[in-house]
Write an enzyme that holds these catalytic residues in place. Structure first.
Site, PDB file in Angstrom:
ATOM      1  N   CYS A 291      62.601 -61.367 -21.947  1.00 29.12           N
ATOM      2  CA  CYS A 291      63.645 -61.899 -21.058  1.00 29.12           C
ATOM      3  C   CYS A 291      64.931 -61.068 -21.030  1.00 29.12           C
ATOM      4  O   CYS A 291      65.255 -60.472 -20.006  1.00 29.12           O
ATOM      5  CB  CYS A 291      63.983 -63.319 -21.484  1.00 29.12           C
ATOM      6  SG  CYS A 291      62.569 -64.420 -21.405  1.00 29.12           S
TER       7      CYS A 291
HETATM    8  N1  LIG Z   1      58.319 -65.912 -23.395  1.00 28.57           N
HETATM    9  C1  LIG Z   1      59.493 -66.518 -23.260  1.00 28.57           C
HETATM   10  O1  LIG Z   1      60.113 -66.857 -24.242  1.00 28.57           O
HETATM   11  C2  LIG Z   1      60.061 -66.839 -21.891  1.00 28.57           C
HETATM   12  C3  LIG Z   1      61.201 -67.656 -21.832  1.00 28.57           C
HETATM   13  C4  LIG Z   1      61.711 -67.993 -20.590  1.00 28.57           C
HETATM   14  C5  LIG Z   1      61.119 -67.484 -19.439  1.00 28.57           C
HETATM   15  N2  LIG Z   1      60.035 -66.671 -19.513  1.00 28.57           N
HETATM   16  C6  LIG Z   1      59.428 -66.205 -18.269  1.00 28.57           C
HETATM   17  O2  LIG Z   1      58.184 -66.875 -18.079  1.00 28.57           O
HETATM   18  C7  LIG Z   1      57.255 -66.008 -17.423  1.00 28.57           C
HETATM   19  C8  LIG Z   1      55.978 -65.904 -18.257  1.00 28.57           C
HETATM   20  O3  LIG Z   1      56.298 -65.327 -19.501  1.00 28.57           O
HETATM   21  P1  LIG Z   1      55.332 -65.404 -20.759  1.00 28.57           P
HETATM   22  O4  LIG Z   1      56.164 -64.988 -21.912  1.00 28.57           O
HETATM   23  O5  LIG Z   1      54.615 -66.696 -20.828  1.00 28.57           O
HETATM   24  O6  LIG Z   1      54.279 -64.250 -20.383  1.00 28.57           O
HETATM   25  P2  LIG Z   1      52.870 -63.956 -21.087  1.00 28.57           P
HETATM   26  O7  LIG Z   1      52.560 -62.540 -20.831  1.00 28.57           O
HETATM   27  O8  LIG Z   1      52.876 -64.479 -22.490  1.00 28.57           O
HETATM   28  O9  LIG Z   1      51.859 -64.876 -20.296  1.00 28.57           O
HETATM   29  C9  LIG Z   1      51.553 -64.693 -18.961  1.00 28.57           C
HETATM   30  C10 LIG Z   1      50.084 -65.075 -18.749  1.00 28.57           C
HETATM   31  O10 LIG Z   1      49.821 -64.960 -17.352  1.00 28.57           O
HETATM   32  C11 LIG Z   1      48.504 -64.464 -17.209  1.00 28.57           C
HETATM   33  N3  LIG Z   1      48.347 -63.939 -15.863  1.00 28.57           N
HETATM   34  C12 LIG Z   1      48.821 -62.799 -15.333  1.00 28.57           C
HETATM   35  N4  LIG Z   1      48.494 -62.711 -14.036  1.00 28.57           N
HETATM   36  C13 LIG Z   1      47.811 -63.845 -13.721  1.00 28.57           C
HETATM   37  C14 LIG Z   1      47.224 -64.343 -12.541  1.00 28.57           C
HETATM   38  N5  LIG Z   1      47.262 -63.664 -11.394  1.00 28.57           N
HETATM   39  N6  LIG Z   1      46.573 -65.532 -12.601  1.00 28.57           N
HETATM   40  C15 LIG Z   1      46.518 -66.229 -13.773  1.00 28.57           C
HETATM   41  N7  LIG Z   1      47.080 -65.814 -14.917  1.00 28.57           N
HETATM   42  C16 LIG Z   1      47.716 -64.645 -14.887  1.00 28.57           C
HETATM   43  C17 LIG Z   1      48.370 -63.436 -18.315  1.00 28.57           C
HETATM   44  O11 LIG Z   1      47.027 -63.165 -18.624  1.00 28.57           O
HETATM   45  C18 LIG Z   1      49.106 -64.160 -19.465  1.00 28.57           C
HETATM   46  O12 LIG Z   1      48.214 -64.953 -20.224  1.00 28.57           O
HETATM   47  C19 LIG Z   1      57.966 -64.685 -17.225  1.00 28.57           C
HETATM   48  O13 LIG Z   1      58.539 -64.651 -15.956  1.00 28.57           O
HETATM   49  C20 LIG Z   1      59.069 -64.738 -18.276  1.00 28.57           C
HETATM   50  O14 LIG Z   1      60.188 -63.947 -17.905  1.00 28.57           O
HETATM   51  C21 LIG Z   1      59.479 -66.341 -20.726  1.00 28.57           C
END
Ligand SMILES: NC(=O)c1ccc[n+]([C@@H]2O[C@H](COP(=O)([O-])OP(=O)(O)OC[C@H]3O[C@@H](n4cnc5c(N)ncnc54)[C@H](O)[C@@H]3O)[C@@H](O)[C@H]2O)c1
Length: 453
Positions: A291
């Site tokens: 982030c």
């Molecule tokens: N990790 C954090 O602490 C956090 C906090 C706030 C916001 N965010 C935001 O949340 C969002 C997700 O982050 P995350 O940390 O969970 O990412 P991540 O990489 O852990 O998980 C994303 C998942 O999406 C899947 N994916 C990708 N393309 C796909 C598709 N077309 N169809 C289905 N699944 C698909 C991936 O395989 C993965 O399992 C991002 O925008 C991030 O900026 C993350």
């Protein structure tokens, strides 16, 4: 925002009732650090939940009742399964869902520009299965305008039933609902329960906001409504930019304090006693995580469209990106004090996770620091209880194995990059020749072997 009766459709009332009665089928797309815990929260509240992911390994792990996230024990997955939770790679099952929540990644590309391909691919995959009355919520962090300018056009153009999004003007039965609601999770933070983090929602119209508020109100104690998806998108960016800029500020003040012989951590602790107008931020070896190093640049990129330069973001980025180079310089200086060269030195890096007590190394400054040390000819090993190996990522290819925390005296330098609480810092200092501490993890330990940087 109340819904005028003239625009309140049967579809809307049906979905609202289903949500209130916990009969609404919730589909979570993207079962990563954000999506999986969210799916489990809905499941705990007795909603029928289906998780969707393109990663077959994640899906088969969940199907087998396992987990791939350290802080989520397999028992939580198994308990969710008894409430009907399942995971799939099959998008055709989206037809069955009443609410679809998108939690896919939003990284930067190699030019530091937003990479929205995960959102566009997801939208294209949802569109053929979209049906009237469904609620689609985007949670991925992104620039203001993404929901309306990127997600919505794909859903409207590529669905097979000529559906349009509800925009508050008619009670058309051929509609679906669209909302943006940012994720605010703080991995590893044990002080605030997930339920107690208020959830911001910004719907395309009042009905979409109302439905999203009902959906999130079932698992969060407070829902905060804003007037549009763009306002909700900007809210998330403001929060992360605020952190990024303040971390850059303390990082810069740390560099000055080091030069002046002042202990910046002591200063921050003292300043934090002020009961108003000050919130402490802490310096470190550089920014990490999905982030804070990434999100601000989503806004800088969008601002260009408006002939606007986001100077605070750029300056903060410049300072934070430089921190691993500062660490490198300090390790070299500390070795030099001992009449040793960095070239050929044995360095043990403690911690590759981007912050304390978590199993996430995305954008971790440790990875950059290891690469910088290796480039200078140092022999680098690492230890991290959360990572038995470090392989290849988007920006690194280290192929290293975790070294046991033994024979610390063999290293010319032990470098603390991530201050995991499992480490016994007294022992580390006692057994090492030299400890360079980037996190103030050794506070309270007095030894000439410690160099704080
Ligand atoms: N990790 C954090 O602490 C956090 C906090 C706030 C916001 N965010 C935001 O949340 C969002 C997700 O982050 P995350 O940390 O969970 O990412 P991540 O990489 O852990 O998980 C994303 C998942 O999406 C899947 N994916 C990708 N393309 C796909 C598709 N077309 N169809 C289905 N699944 C698909 C991936 O395989 C993965 O399992 C991002 O925008 C991030 O900026 C993350």
């Amino acid at each position: 925002m109340t819904i005028p009766p003239s625009v309140s459709s049967t579809l809307f009332s049906e979905l609202k009732t289903k949500i209130e009665e916990r009969r609404a089928r919730v589909g979570v797309i993207g079962l990563g650090y954000v999506g999986l815990p969210l799916a489990l929260l809905y499941s705990e509240q007795k909603f029928p939940v289906t998780g969707f992911d393109i990663d077959p390994h994640k899906v088969s792990t969940l199907q087998a009742g396992g987990s791939y996230i350290f802080r989520i024990p397999p028992t939580e997955i198994q308990s969710a399964q008894t409430h009907g939770f399942s995971a799939t790679t099959d998008y055709s099952r989206l037809d069955e869902m009443d609410a679809i929540i998108i939690c896919v990644p939003t990284p930067l590309d190699e030019y530091h520009d937003p990479d929205l391909s995960y959102i566009t691919n997801t939208a294209k995959a949802i569109a053929p299965h979209l049906r009237a009355g469904q609620l689609v919520v985007l949670e991925s962090t992104t620039y203001p305008g993404t929901t309306e300018e990127v997600l919505l056009p794909i859903l409207e153009k590529e669905n097979k039933r000529m559906l349009t999004a509800s925009r508050g003007v008619s009670a058309d039965q051929q509609q679906f609902y669209v909302t943006f609601s940012p994720e605010r999770e703080d991995p590893g933070n044990q002080t605030v329960a997930r339920r107690d983090i208020p959830k911001v929602v910004g719907g395309l119209d009042a009905q979409a906001s109302e439905l999203a508020a009902a959906l999130y109100g079932s698992i969060f104690n407070r829902v905060v409504r804003v007037s549009s998806p763009a306002a909700a998108e900007m809210t998330k960016l403001l929060e992360n930019i605020y952190r990024c800029v303040n971390i850059a500020l303390v990082n810069e003040l740390k560099l000055l304090s080091l030069r002046m012989g002042i202990d910046i951590w002591e200063v921050i602790e003292a300043a934090a006693t002020k009961p108003f107008g000050f919130q402490p931020f802490y310096p470190g070896p550089g920014l990490g995580g999905h982030c804070i190093p990434v999100d601000p640049f989503y806004l800088s990129w969008k601002a260009r469209e408006w002939d606007f330069r986001t100077r605070f973001i750029e300056l903060a980025g410049e300072i934070n990106i430089n921190m691993p180079y500062h660490v490198l310089e300090f390790v070299a200086k500390a070795l030099n004090q001992q009449k040793k060269a960095l070239n050929g030195a044995k360095v043990l890096v403690l911690g590759v996770a981007y912050k304390r007590d978590i199993d996430d190394l995305r954008e971790s400054p440790s990875l950059t620091i290891i690469e910088l040390l290796q480039k200078e000819g140092a022999h680098v090993c690492y230890n991290d209880p959360y990572f038995p190996t470090v392989g290849k990522g988007r920006k690194y290819d280290l192929q290293m194995k975790c070294t046991p925390l033994e024979n610390l005296g063999q290293y010319d330098c032990v470098l603390i990059v991530t201050d995991h609480s499992d480490y016994d810092y007294e022992r580390i200092v006692r057994e090492s020749q030299l400890v360079v501490d980037t996190r103030d993890a050794t506070r309270g330990i007095s030894s000439p072997k410690i160099v704080r940087c």
